[in-house]
Design an enzyme around this catalytic site. Structure first.
Site, PDB file in Angstrom:
ATOM      1  N   ASN A 309       1.246   9.021  -5.022  1.00  0.00           N
ATOM      2  CA  ASN A 309       0.132   9.587  -5.780  1.00  0.00           C
ATOM      3  C   ASN A 309       0.225   9.091  -7.219  1.00  0.00           C
ATOM      4  O   ASN A 309       1.025   9.572  -8.013  1.00  0.00           O
ATOM      5  CB  ASN A 309       0.182  11.116  -5.738  1.00  0.00           C
ATOM      6  CG  ASN A 309      -1.071  11.750  -6.322  1.00  0.00           C
ATOM      7  OD1 ASN A 309      -1.875  11.081  -6.965  1.00  0.00           O
ATOM      8  ND2 ASN A 309      -1.226  13.050  -6.096  1.00  0.00           N
ATOM      9  N   ASN A 314      -7.908  12.235  -8.844  1.00  0.00           N
ATOM     10  CA  ASN A 314      -8.806  11.986  -7.713  1.00  0.00           C
ATOM     11  C   ASN A 314      -8.341  12.675  -6.438  1.00  0.00           C
ATOM     12  O   ASN A 314      -8.895  12.441  -5.354  1.00  0.00           O
ATOM     13  CB  ASN A 314      -8.994  10.476  -7.472  1.00  0.00           C
ATOM     14  CG  ASN A 314      -7.677   9.768  -7.157  1.00  0.00           C
ATOM     15  OD1 ASN A 314      -6.721  10.365  -6.689  1.00  0.00           O
ATOM     16  ND2 ASN A 314      -7.647   8.457  -7.432  1.00  0.00           N
ATOM     17  N   ASP A 315      -7.312  13.536  -6.525  1.00  0.00           N
ATOM     18  CA  ASP A 315      -6.780  14.187  -5.327  1.00  0.00           C
ATOM     19  C   ASP A 315      -7.821  15.092  -4.673  1.00  0.00           C
ATOM     20  O   ASP A 315      -8.517  15.847  -5.361  1.00  0.00           O
ATOM     21  CB  ASP A 315      -5.560  15.042  -5.682  1.00  0.00           C
ATOM     22  CG  ASP A 315      -4.374  14.215  -6.130  1.00  0.00           C
ATOM     23  OD1 ASP A 315      -4.485  12.976  -6.139  1.00  0.00           O
ATOM     24  OD2 ASP A 315      -3.334  14.815  -6.468  1.00  0.00           O
ATOM     25  N   GLY A 361      -2.504  13.180  -1.526  1.00  0.00           N
ATOM     26  CA  GLY A 361      -2.969  12.591  -2.775  1.00  0.00           C
ATOM     27  C   GLY A 361      -2.588  11.149  -3.014  1.00  0.00           C
ATOM     28  O   GLY A 361      -2.819  10.614  -4.101  1.00  0.00           O
ATOM     29  N   ASP A 363      -2.811   7.148  -3.258  1.00  0.00           N
ATOM     30  CA  ASP A 363      -3.978   6.392  -3.687  1.00  0.00           C
ATOM     31  C   ASP A 363      -3.608   4.962  -4.060  1.00  0.00           C
ATOM     32  O   ASP A 363      -2.427   4.568  -4.003  1.00  0.00           O
ATOM     33  CB  ASP A 363      -4.687   7.099  -4.847  1.00  0.00           C
ATOM     34  CG  ASP A 363      -3.757   7.480  -5.986  1.00  0.00           C
ATOM     35  OD1 ASP A 363      -2.754   6.758  -6.202  1.00  0.00           O
ATOM     36  OD2 ASP A 363      -4.009   8.495  -6.652  1.00  0.00           O
ATOM     37  N   HIS A 436     -16.439   1.541  15.631  1.00  0.00           N
ATOM     38  CA  HIS A 436     -17.003   2.878  15.491  1.00  0.00           C
ATOM     39  C   HIS A 436     -17.059   3.253  14.015  1.00  0.00           C
ATOM     40  O   HIS A 436     -16.383   2.654  13.186  1.00  0.00           O
ATOM     41  CB  HIS A 436     -16.173   3.910  16.266  1.00  0.00           C
ATOM     42  CG  HIS A 436     -14.705   3.849  15.943  1.00  0.00           C
ATOM     43  ND1 HIS A 436     -13.801   3.143  16.712  1.00  0.00           N
ATOM     44  CD2 HIS A 436     -13.980   4.380  14.933  1.00  0.00           C
ATOM     45  CE1 HIS A 436     -12.596   3.246  16.201  1.00  0.00           C
ATOM     46  NE2 HIS A 436     -12.678   3.998  15.106  1.00  0.00           N
ATOM     47  N   ARG A 527      -7.043  -7.136   9.173  1.00  0.00           N
ATOM     48  CA  ARG A 527      -6.523  -6.570  10.420  1.00  0.00           C
ATOM     49  C   ARG A 527      -7.663  -5.771  11.038  1.00  0.00           C
ATOM     50  O   ARG A 527      -8.273  -4.946  10.373  1.00  0.00           O
ATOM     51  CB  ARG A 527      -5.310  -5.688  10.143  1.00  0.00           C
ATOM     52  CG  ARG A 527      -4.683  -5.062  11.414  1.00  0.00           C
ATOM     53  CD  ARG A 527      -5.276  -3.708  11.729  1.00  0.00           C
ATOM     54  NE  ARG A 527      -4.491  -2.943  12.684  1.00  0.00           N
ATOM     55  CZ  ARG A 527      -4.887  -1.799  13.227  1.00  0.00           C
ATOM     56  NH1 ARG A 527      -6.071  -1.290  12.916  1.00  0.00           N
ATOM     57  NH2 ARG A 527      -4.117  -1.146  14.074  1.00  0.00           N
ATOM     58  N   ASP A 529      -9.138  -3.177  13.823  1.00  0.00           N
ATOM     59  CA  ASP A 529      -8.782  -2.059  14.682  1.00  0.00           C
ATOM     60  C   ASP A 529      -9.385  -2.212  16.087  1.00  0.00           C
ATOM     61  O   ASP A 529     -10.439  -2.821  16.253  1.00  0.00           O
ATOM     62  CB  ASP A 529      -9.306  -0.775  14.022  1.00  0.00           C
ATOM     63  CG  ASP A 529      -8.794   0.487  14.664  1.00  0.00           C
ATOM     64  OD1 ASP A 529      -7.573   0.588  14.863  1.00  0.00           O
ATOM     65  OD2 ASP A 529      -9.616   1.377  14.960  1.00  0.00           O
ATOM     66  N   GLU A 558      -5.599  -5.649  16.469  1.00  0.00           N
ATOM     67  CA  GLU A 558      -4.801  -4.563  17.026  1.00  0.00           C
ATOM     68  C   GLU A 558      -4.906  -4.638  18.543  1.00  0.00           C
ATOM     69  O   GLU A 558      -5.913  -4.264  19.140  1.00  0.00           O
ATOM     70  CB  GLU A 558      -5.277  -3.192  16.557  1.00  0.00           C
ATOM     71  CG  GLU A 558      -4.339  -2.086  17.059  1.00  0.00           C
ATOM     72  CD  GLU A 558      -4.983  -0.721  17.219  1.00  0.00           C
ATOM     73  OE1 GLU A 558      -4.240   0.247  17.415  1.00  0.00           O
ATOM     74  OE2 GLU A 558      -6.222  -0.615  17.165  1.00  0.00           O
ATOM     75  N   ASP A 623       0.688   4.879  14.629  1.00  0.00           N
ATOM     76  CA  ASP A 623       0.187   5.336  15.923  1.00  0.00           C
ATOM     77  C   ASP A 623       1.285   5.674  16.921  1.00  0.00           C
ATOM     78  O   ASP A 623       0.982   6.146  18.018  1.00  0.00           O
ATOM     79  CB  ASP A 623      -0.719   4.263  16.546  1.00  0.00           C
ATOM     80  CG  ASP A 623      -2.076   4.187  15.873  1.00  0.00           C
ATOM     81  OD1 ASP A 623      -2.603   5.239  15.493  1.00  0.00           O
ATOM     82  OD2 ASP A 623      -2.609   3.072  15.725  1.00  0.00           O
ATOM     83  N   ASP A 673       2.121  11.344  15.898  1.00  0.00           N
ATOM     84  CA  ASP A 673       1.122  11.711  14.906  1.00  0.00           C
ATOM     85  C   ASP A 673       0.951  13.241  14.907  1.00  0.00           C
ATOM     86  O   ASP A 673       0.809  13.838  15.961  1.00  0.00           O
ATOM     87  CB  ASP A 673      -0.182  11.016  15.304  1.00  0.00           C
ATOM     88  CG  ASP A 673      -1.379  11.372  14.436  1.00  0.00           C
ATOM     89  OD1 ASP A 673      -1.181  11.883  13.332  1.00  0.00           O
ATOM     90  OD2 ASP A 673      -2.505  11.133  14.902  1.00  0.00           O
TER      91      ASP A 673
END
Length: 793
Positions: A309, A314-315, A361, A363, A436, A527, A529, A558, A623, A673
């Site tokens: 952070n 901007n959090d 936070g 960034d 998507h 990269r 997805d 990916e 992932d 995750d």
């Protein structure tokens, strides 16, 4: 008494097929093979989880532990042959849910399908005895030889440019082999391995040649066009029996097709050639070029919200009224301190019921502030998961592809990050999904958080939207959540119709397209997805746009499985190498070195060398559970870290681009995750980074940078492979490097032949030198680590 009842139940379960022999019926699914596909096998159709039909039911013996989710389906996920879980927890065709069962040890699963199509799945003690394969006793068949990695049988080795002629030879050591046919087919593969088939190309009668007591056969074929081909050999004996000489039975991580190539196996010719395990032959475009700098990369891989952070203004904050303070139709969640665990709904941690709406936070300013640290770790490329505007913490639900998320900073901050990174010799590679978008975006606008004009404004189809053609709608559905296709069923991620000309223009055709815009702002590549869910023709056009804008830009897909089809010169340069990840993690955790070598050798053979040298070689990702979790950090953290050192040693001495997931280098652990996305444990935020582990990471990245042979050297066939020790050889001009690893808790001494006559091998990590005598070396490899030996005349 309870033990007696269990035994009686098991006996009755075993007798079911015999007791009902009088009522045996033809298989209700015909010749189709049904598989258990779920969390225990990465949803793949594996032979080990194939049901066998007998009399009136389908049976499967399964060894598993704990709760599992799965479906029952054929190899192709054919709708009529796919059974999900219904409301009663039983299998049903077309049911969207998964079947759920809890296992402990060995079981027999029994599936019955009634005349009306209803199905019942019973789980009991292991009692079923599968029908054993009929043994092969023909000596002529048993002595047939072929290996795709031995010049005597196939040359040239590995993937080849279009126009190459390849010679094939087989032989046997006993009389009886009458004829042999080389069968060549072209692989047709699309999507995430759901549709996999081989189309006949040619059958070549092989030419016989004398070979001792047996006979050999040879054939040649010129591969004119790019593609991925399959090949195998059909054999006929003098007694009329026929066999298939084919790929072996090795399982390749994540990959539907079995067989790691190399030595062949022989089986009776099956009734359906669909059961053949083909060898794969990659034929790529002669002009396929990967950026030269790719093989020199060490990636630092960051999930930006959890790294650092640098700008607290901007959090995201609940009730703040700014875009970053809202998640769809409610407030975000904010962590009180940097080093808390990520929230996971349903765990009693006090969080709400939503996933991916909790923020720490991190960034872009935090990344800029820590570029010197990233460089000190030894990284010269920075891979960022998405940083474009999106409501979630992961940002794969894009709300604006052309703007940095306000919680991360501004577009100017991205430009500044790229510029500051470049001053330190670091390239920046962003990530996005062109498959998507987010439901909460101006493109879709399901929640009405943006001005009217989305394709699904406030949950209603808007045919006048400029984005209407981006999506396929089902207006006859009454439930708004079912009026569009969410990617893999996730309503928060409306799937894009990638054939839409308007979307393709926005994504890569326009001068200010998403692809071009960020390359102009300093990105060194992309990269992409979920690449398998996007059509191949999309990626072909997209690659042309990328290379036209920046010829030395790197394109990374990916993909999780054998990615040969993406490396034909018309789609991608590289991929996230999950085969490498699983192979190396399992080996470093103590599993067989032979299994690791088989998986890695598959890629050496199947991938063009320029792509193989640029693979994004992972250990941890956002992932999958982190490496330390895989190594048992909860049981023995000290040994888990040593096993991580072994894995990193292998990673840094192997061809490709080693990839450090932020925090691994200081002992950050975490399972599935969201716990694999924990904040970096900065000391000034109350964390406890492992400085000794960090020093070892730096020592190994330094070794890689100092020895060009580890980055540019051609990988040879393994010099030695056993359960614990793997020895590999690299050659760069006249320089050789031997790398040896040992996953045992004790030192291991091995003896093997090397491609050098005599001389001295210098230990690059300061150990004792090793003498080569008559092409032979004896080497002691330390426990849970390795050695690098260099010969430079």
């Amino acid at each position: 008494m309870r033990r007696d009842l269990l035994a009686l139940g098991a006996a009755l379960f075993a007798l079911v097929p015999a007791a009902q022999a009088a009522s045996c019926q033809p298989a209700p699914l015909g010749d189709a093979t049904l598989y258990l596909r779920g969390s225990l096998n990465n949803w793949a159709a594996q032979d080990e989880q194939a049901f066998e039909y007998r009399c009136n039911a389908y049976f499967l013996n399964l060894k598993a532990s704990g709760p599992q989710e799965f479906k029952l389906a054929d190899e192709d996920w054919t709708p009529a042959l796919t059974f999900g879980g219904n409301a009663k927890g039983q299998p049903a065709r077309g049911a969207g849910g998964n079947l759920q069962r809890s296992f402990q040890g060995e079981h027999t699963l029994r599936l019955t399908i009634a005349a009306d199509g209803s199905a019942t799945l019973t789980v009991g003690p292991k009692t079923f005895k599968p029908t054993p394969p009929r043994p092969i006793t023909d000596r002529a068949a048993l002595t047939v030889h072929f290996s795709s990695r031995v010049e005597e049988y196939k040359r040239p080795f590995g993937a080849q440019p279009a126009g190459t002629e390849i010679s094939f030879s087989i032989g046997n050591d006993a009389p009886g082999l009458k004829s042999a046919t080389l069968v060549i087919e072209r692989r047709r593969m699309s999507g995430n391995q759901e549709r996999l088939a081989y189309e006949p190309l040619t059958r070549i009668a092989m030419t016989p040649r004398s070979r001792g007591l047996g006979v050999g056969f040879t054939a040649r074929h010129r591969f004119a066009d790019t593609g991925v081909y399959g090949y195998w050999f059909e054999l006929e004996m003098y007694d009329g029996s026929r066999y298939a000489l084919q790929n072996n039975t090795d399982t390749v991580y994540w990959t539907r097709e079995k067989g790691s190539m190399g030595h062949a196996s022989i089986e009776r010719l099956p009734a359906s050639t669909q059961r053949i395990r083909r060898y794969r032959q990659t034929i790529y475009a002669p002009d396929f070029k990967v950026p030269d700098w790719a093989r020199d990369i060490v990636y630092y891989y960051v999930f930006p919200e959890r790294f650092r952070n640098g700008d607290k203004s901007n959090d995201p904050r609940p009730g703040g009224g700014r875009p970053q303070d809202r998640y769809q139709d409610r407030d975000v969640e904010r962590h009180a301190t940097w080093n808390e665990k990520p929230f996971k709904p349903g765990t009693g941690d006090g969080s709400d019921a939503l996933f991916n709406n909790d923020f720490f936070g991190g960034d872009l300013q935090g990344l800029i502030d820590k570029l010197d640290y990233i460089k000190s770790v030894g990284a010269n490329a920075l891979y960022l998961t998405p940083v474009f505007r999106a409501p979630s913490n992961h940002k794969y639900d894009a709300a604006d592809y052309k703007q940095i998320d306000p919680a991360f900073g501004t577009n100017d901050d991205f430009v500044r990050l790229c510029a500051e990174a470049a001053k330190r010799g670091i390239r920046v590679i962003p990530d996005t999904s062109l498959n998507h978008v987010g439901a909460d975006s101006p493109y879709f606008n399901r929640f009405g958080n943006f001005p009217a004009g989305g394709a699904f404004d406030n949950g209603k189809i808007n045919p006048t939207s400029p984005y209407a053609s981006w999506f396929k709608f089902k207006p006859d559905e009454k439930d708004p959540a079912k009026q569009y296709q969410g990617w893999v069923g996730v309503a928060d991620l409306p799937e894009i119709d990638k054939s839409s000309p308007a979307f393709r223009a926005y994504a890569y055709r326009d001068k200010d397209s998403v692809t071009n815009l960020w390359l102009d702002r300093g990105a060194a590549g992309w990269r992409m997805d979920v690449a398998p869910w996007v059509p191949d023709d999309f990626w072909r056009e997209w690659r042309q746009a990328v290379k036209a804008k920046k010829p030395d830009a790197l394109t990374v897909a990916e993909t999780w499985f054998d990615s040969s089809k993406y490396f034909l010169g018309d789609m991608f340069d590289s991929t996230m190498n999950y085969i490498f990840r699983n192979a190396v993690l399992d080996y470093a955790a103590g599993k067989s070195g032979r299994t690791m070598a088989a998986n890695l050798e598959l890629m050496r053979e199947a991938y063009p060398p320029q792509a193989f040298s640029a693979l994004m070689n992972l250990l941890s990702t956002h992932d999958q559970p982190r490496a330390l979790h895989h190594f048992g950090e909860d049981r023995d953290r000290a040994q888990a870290k040593q096993r991580l050192r072994l894995a990193v040693f292998f990673q840094m001495t192997y061809p490709g681009s080693p990839t450090i997931y932020y925090g691994d280098e200081v002992g950050l652990g975490g399972g599935d995750d969201p716990f694999n996305r924990a904040p970096y444990p900065w000391a000034d935020e109350g964390g406890q980074p492992d400085e000794a582990l960090l020093a070892d990471f730096r020592r190994l990245t330094k070794l890689r940078h100092e020895l060009p042979v580890l980055r540019h050297g051609t990988l040879q066939a393994p010099l030695h492979v056993d359960e614990q020790v793997v020895v590999l050889a690299r050659q760069d001009g006249t320089t050789w490097a031997l790398t040896a690893t040992n996953n045992s808790n004790t030192a291991r001494t091995v003896r093997f032949f090397v491609p050098l006559d005599n001389g001295t091998l210098r230990d690059a990590l300061g150990g004792s030198d090793v003498t080569v005598k008559n092409h032979e070396v004896q080497l002691t490899v330390p426990p849970l680590f390795g050695r690098v030996l260099v010969h430079a005349p």
